[in-house]
Design a protein around this motif. Structure first.
Motif, PDB file in Angstrom:
ATOM      1  N   GLU A  65      35.944  12.843 -41.515  1.00  0.00           N
ATOM      2  CA  GLU A  65      36.896  11.867 -40.972  1.00  0.00           C
ATOM      3  C   GLU A  65      38.246  12.523 -40.685  1.00  0.00           C
ATOM      4  O   GLU A  65      38.875  12.260 -39.660  1.00  0.00           O
ATOM      5  N   GLN A  66      38.670  13.388 -41.579  1.00  0.00           N
ATOM      6  CA  GLN A  66      39.933  14.099 -41.389  1.00  0.00           C
ATOM      7  C   GLN A  66      39.866  14.996 -40.149  1.00  0.00           C
ATOM      8  O   GLN A  66      40.801  15.039 -39.344  1.00  0.00           O
ATOM      9  N   ILE A  67      38.747  15.691 -39.966  1.00  0.00           N
ATOM     10  CA  ILE A  67      38.550  16.554 -38.799  1.00  0.00           C
ATOM     11  C   ILE A  67      38.541  15.705 -37.528  1.00  0.00           C
ATOM     12  O   ILE A  67      39.177  16.059 -36.525  1.00  0.00           O
ATOM     13  N   LYS A  68      37.860  14.590 -37.572  1.00  0.00           N
ATOM     14  CA  LYS A  68      37.796  13.683 -36.424  1.00  0.00           C
ATOM     15  C   LYS A  68      39.196  13.221 -36.012  1.00  0.00           C
ATOM     16  O   LYS A  68      39.546  13.249 -34.822  1.00  0.00           O
ATOM     17  N   GLU A  69      40.000  12.816 -36.984  1.00  0.00           N
ATOM     18  CA  GLU A  69      41.351  12.326 -36.693  1.00  0.00           C
ATOM     19  C   GLU A  69      42.249  13.448 -36.170  1.00  0.00           C
ATOM     20  O   GLU A  69      43.014  13.248 -35.218  1.00  0.00           O
ATOM     21  N   MET A  70      42.164  14.617 -36.777  1.00  0.00           N
ATOM     22  CA  MET A  70      42.975  15.753 -36.323  1.00  0.00           C
ATOM     23  C   MET A  70      42.600  16.152 -34.901  1.00  0.00           C
ATOM     24  O   MET A  70      43.470  16.408 -34.063  1.00  0.00           O
ATOM     25  N   LYS A  71      41.307  16.193 -34.637  1.00  0.00           N
ATOM     26  CA  LYS A  71      40.842  16.586 -33.303  1.00  0.00           C
ATOM     27  C   LYS A  71      41.306  15.565 -32.268  1.00  0.00           C
ATOM     28  O   LYS A  71      41.759  15.932 -31.176  1.00  0.00           O
ATOM     29  N   ALA A  72      41.221  14.284 -32.584  1.00  0.00           N
ATOM     30  CA  ALA A  72      41.659  13.242 -31.646  1.00  0.00           C
ATOM     31  C   ALA A  72      43.142  13.384 -31.311  1.00  0.00           C
ATOM     32  O   ALA A  72      43.552  13.158 -30.169  1.00  0.00           O
ATOM     33  N   ARG A  73      43.941  13.786 -32.298  1.00  0.00           N
ATOM     34  CA  ARG A  73      45.381  13.946 -32.070  1.00  0.00           C
ATOM     35  C   ARG A  73      45.705  15.125 -31.159  1.00  0.00           C
ATOM     36  O   ARG A  73      46.587  15.039 -30.314  1.00  0.00           O
ATOM     37  N   ILE A  74      44.995  16.244 -31.336  1.00  0.00           N
ATOM     38  CA  ILE A  74      45.350  17.432 -30.549  1.00  0.00           C
ATOM     39  C   ILE A  74      44.547  17.580 -29.266  1.00  0.00           C
ATOM     40  O   ILE A  74      44.941  18.338 -28.381  1.00  0.00           O
ATOM     41  N   TYR A  75      43.442  16.851 -29.129  1.00  0.00           N
ATOM     42  CA  TYR A  75      42.566  16.982 -27.966  1.00  0.00           C
ATOM     43  C   TYR A  75      43.318  16.843 -26.636  1.00  0.00           C
ATOM     44  O   TYR A  75      43.111  17.644 -25.719  1.00  0.00           O
ATOM     45  N   PRO A  76      44.233  15.870 -26.487  1.00  0.00           N
ATOM     46  CA  PRO A  76      44.959  15.766 -25.210  1.00  0.00           C
ATOM     47  C   PRO A  76      45.729  17.028 -24.818  1.00  0.00           C
ATOM     48  O   PRO A  76      45.981  17.248 -23.625  1.00  0.00           O
ATOM     49  N   ASN A  77      46.068  17.873 -25.781  1.00  0.00           N
ATOM     50  CA  ASN A  77      46.752  19.133 -25.467  1.00  0.00           C
ATOM     51  C   ASN A  77      45.877  20.084 -24.643  1.00  0.00           C
ATOM     52  O   ASN A  77      46.392  21.043 -24.065  1.00  0.00           O
ATOM     53  N   TYR A  78      44.576  19.830 -24.621  1.00  0.00           N
ATOM     54  CA  TYR A  78      43.633  20.703 -23.931  1.00  0.00           C
ATOM     55  C   TYR A  78      43.042  20.065 -22.670  1.00  0.00           C
ATOM     56  O   TYR A  78      42.135  20.626 -22.057  1.00  0.00           O
ATOM     57  N   PHE A  79      43.543  18.905 -22.270  1.00  0.00           N
ATOM     58  CA  PHE A  79      43.010  18.218 -21.095  1.00  0.00           C
ATOM     59  C   PHE A  79      43.142  19.056 -19.819  1.00  0.00           C
ATOM     60  O   PHE A  79      42.371  18.882 -18.882  1.00  0.00           O
ATOM     61  N   ASN A  80      44.098  19.961 -19.780  1.00  0.00           N
ATOM     62  CA  ASN A  80      44.248  20.803 -18.595  1.00  0.00           C
ATOM     63  C   ASN A  80      43.050  21.740 -18.398  1.00  0.00           C
ATOM     64  O   ASN A  80      42.882  22.307 -17.319  1.00  0.00           O
ATOM     65  N   LEU A  81      42.198  21.877 -19.391  1.00  0.00           N
ATOM     66  CA  LEU A  81      41.005  22.727 -19.295  1.00  0.00           C
ATOM     67  C   LEU A  81      39.791  21.967 -18.757  1.00  0.00           C
ATOM     68  O   LEU A  81      38.736  22.564 -18.533  1.00  0.00           O
ATOM     69  N   ILE A  82      39.930  20.671 -18.550  1.00  0.00           N
ATOM     70  CA  ILE A  82      38.820  19.825 -18.114  1.00  0.00           C
ATOM     71  C   ILE A  82      38.631  19.938 -16.607  1.00  0.00           C
ATOM     72  O   ILE A  82      39.598  19.994 -15.849  1.00  0.00           O
ATOM     73  N   ARG A  83      37.382  19.969 -16.196  1.00  0.00           N
ATOM     74  CA  ARG A  83      37.043  19.935 -14.772  1.00  0.00           C
ATOM     75  C   ARG A  83      36.326  18.625 -14.490  1.00  0.00           C
ATOM     76  O   ARG A  83      35.515  18.177 -15.297  1.00  0.00           O
ATOM     77  N   THR A  84      36.617  18.010 -13.348  1.00  0.00           N
ATOM     78  CA  THR A  84      35.976  16.734 -12.993  1.00  0.00           C
ATOM     79  C   THR A  84      34.946  16.943 -11.891  1.00  0.00           C
ATOM     80  O   THR A  84      35.091  17.826 -11.038  1.00  0.00           O
ATOM     81  N   ASN A  85      33.929  16.123 -11.910  1.00  0.00           N
ATOM     82  CA  ASN A  85      32.910  16.104 -10.871  1.00  0.00           C
ATOM     83  C   ASN A  85      33.398  15.099  -9.821  1.00  0.00           C
ATOM     84  O   ASN A  85      33.035  13.923  -9.845  1.00  0.00           O
ATOM     85  N   ASN A  86      34.255  15.571  -8.934  1.00  0.00           N
ATOM     86  CA  ASN A  86      34.901  14.684  -7.961  1.00  0.00           C
ATOM     87  C   ASN A  86      33.912  13.979  -7.041  1.00  0.00           C
ATOM     88  O   ASN A  86      34.125  12.819  -6.681  1.00  0.00           O
ATOM     89  N   GLN A  87      32.834  14.650  -6.667  1.00  0.00           N
ATOM     90  CA  GLN A  87      31.848  14.026  -5.783  1.00  0.00           C
ATOM     91  C   GLN A  87      31.186  12.829  -6.475  1.00  0.00           C
ATOM     92  O   GLN A  87      31.014  11.772  -5.855  1.00  0.00           O
ATOM     93  N   LEU A  88      30.842  12.978  -7.737  1.00  0.00           N
ATOM     94  CA  LEU A  88      30.224  11.869  -8.456  1.00  0.00           C
ATOM     95  C   LEU A  88      31.233  10.744  -8.675  1.00  0.00           C
ATOM     96  O   LEU A  88      30.901   9.566  -8.521  1.00  0.00           O
ATOM     97  N   LEU A  89      32.457  11.083  -9.015  1.00  0.00           N
ATOM     98  CA  LEU A  89      33.496  10.063  -9.175  1.00  0.00           C
ATOM     99  C   LEU A  89      33.677   9.268  -7.881  1.00  0.00           C
ATOM    100  O   LEU A  89      33.766   8.030  -7.909  1.00  0.00           O
ATOM    101  N   GLU A  90      33.713   9.951  -6.754  1.00  0.00           N
ATOM    102  CA  GLU A  90      33.867   9.280  -5.457  1.00  0.00           C
ATOM    103  C   GLU A  90      32.662   8.398  -5.147  1.00  0.00           C
ATOM    104  O   GLU A  90      32.813   7.285  -4.636  1.00  0.00           O
ATOM    105  N   PHE A  91      31.462   8.884  -5.471  1.00  0.00           N
ATOM    106  CA  PHE A  91      30.247   8.093  -5.225  1.00  0.00           C
ATOM    107  C   PHE A  91      30.262   6.815  -6.060  1.00  0.00           C
ATOM    108  O   PHE A  91      29.971   5.729  -5.554  1.00  0.00           O
ATOM    109  N   ILE A  92      30.584   6.942  -7.343  1.00  0.00           N
ATOM    110  CA  ILE A  92      30.620   5.763  -8.217  1.00  0.00           C
ATOM    111  C   ILE A  92      31.678   4.778  -7.731  1.00  0.00           C
ATOM    112  O   ILE A  92      31.439   3.565  -7.696  1.00  0.00           O
ATOM    113  N   ALA A  93      32.834   5.278  -7.318  1.00  0.00           N
ATOM    114  CA  ALA A  93      33.894   4.404  -6.801  1.00  0.00           C
ATOM    115  C   ALA A  93      33.423   3.671  -5.544  1.00  0.00           C
ATOM    116  O   ALA A  93      33.682   2.466  -5.383  1.00  0.00           O
ATOM    117  N   LEU A  94      32.722   4.370  -4.662  1.00  0.00           N
ATOM    118  CA  LEU A  94      32.186   3.748  -3.450  1.00  0.00           C
ATOM    119  C   LEU A  94      31.190   2.651  -3.802  1.00  0.00           C
ATOM    120  O   LEU A  94      31.239   1.549  -3.243  1.00  0.00           O
TER     121      LEU A  94
END
Length: 185
Positions: A65-94
């Motif tokens: 539980e402690q690891i889960k909470e710590m990870k949730a707090r710092i995870y947004p610091n690493y969002f710049n490393l995320i890649r999105t599947n833009n084609q799938l996002l566009e398809f779902i939006a359509l």
């Protein structure tokens, strides 16, 4: 039959979060003198947190539980490393604009999903989000997909699932819905 419902997995299908998750877990686990290697993490990617922790030798519920909470707090610091599947996002939006229901089915932590959807500006894309905490069984059990179909009163043959992992594909097959396997993007 017309597609009435689109269900997408999250990690590896809609977004590539492996590096962000790895870096966040590596940082948190180092506080407990556990050194997570990239190879070890990639073999465990996609497991539920409890299974992941047990695999690396952590069985204490308070520590998990402690690891889960710590990870949730710092995870947004690493969002710049995320890649999105833009084609799938566009398809779902359509499809959503054309009145097809949209849902997300993932074993990721619910708050992490919401935070990431906000980060990529897609928080309104899905009509329903089901995570591992919402179901008893994890993939390859089709419970998450069947639960979503039931929620929308939608038949399997009118459902299209996007998945990337072998366990996700197996769950899609067992749900009897149509599916498309997403390869690495």
């Amino acid at each position: 039959m017309k597609t009435e419902l689109i269900i997408s997995d999250f990690d590896g299908t809609l977004v590539d979060t492996q590096e962000a998750n790895f870096q966040a877990y590596k940082k948190v686990l180092s506080h407990f003198n556990i050194f997570l290697t990239e190879d070890m993490y990639h073999r465990l990617f996609g497991m539920r947190l409890k299974e992941f922790m047990q695999y690396i030798g952590i069985n204490d519920a308070n520590m998990i539980e402690q690891i889960k909470e710590m990870k949730a707090r710092i995870y947004p610091n690493y969002f710049n490393l995320i890649r999105t599947n833009n084609q799938l996002l566009e398809f779902i939006a359509l499809m959503k604009r054309n009145r097809v229901k949209t849902a997300l089915a993932s074993t990721a932590q619910k708050q992490n999903i919401y935070n990431l959807l906000d980060y990529i500006k897609q928080s309104s894309l899905f009509d329903l989000i089901i995570t591992g905490s919402d179901v008893m069984e994890s993939k390859p059990n089709p419970e998450c997909f069947l639960s979503i179909m039931s929620h929308f009163n939608c038949k399997a043959e009118a459902t299209l699932i996007f998945e990337d992992s072998p366990v996700g594909i197996e769950a899609a097959i067992q749900s009897q819905a149509q599916y498309i396997q997403i390869c690495k993007f």
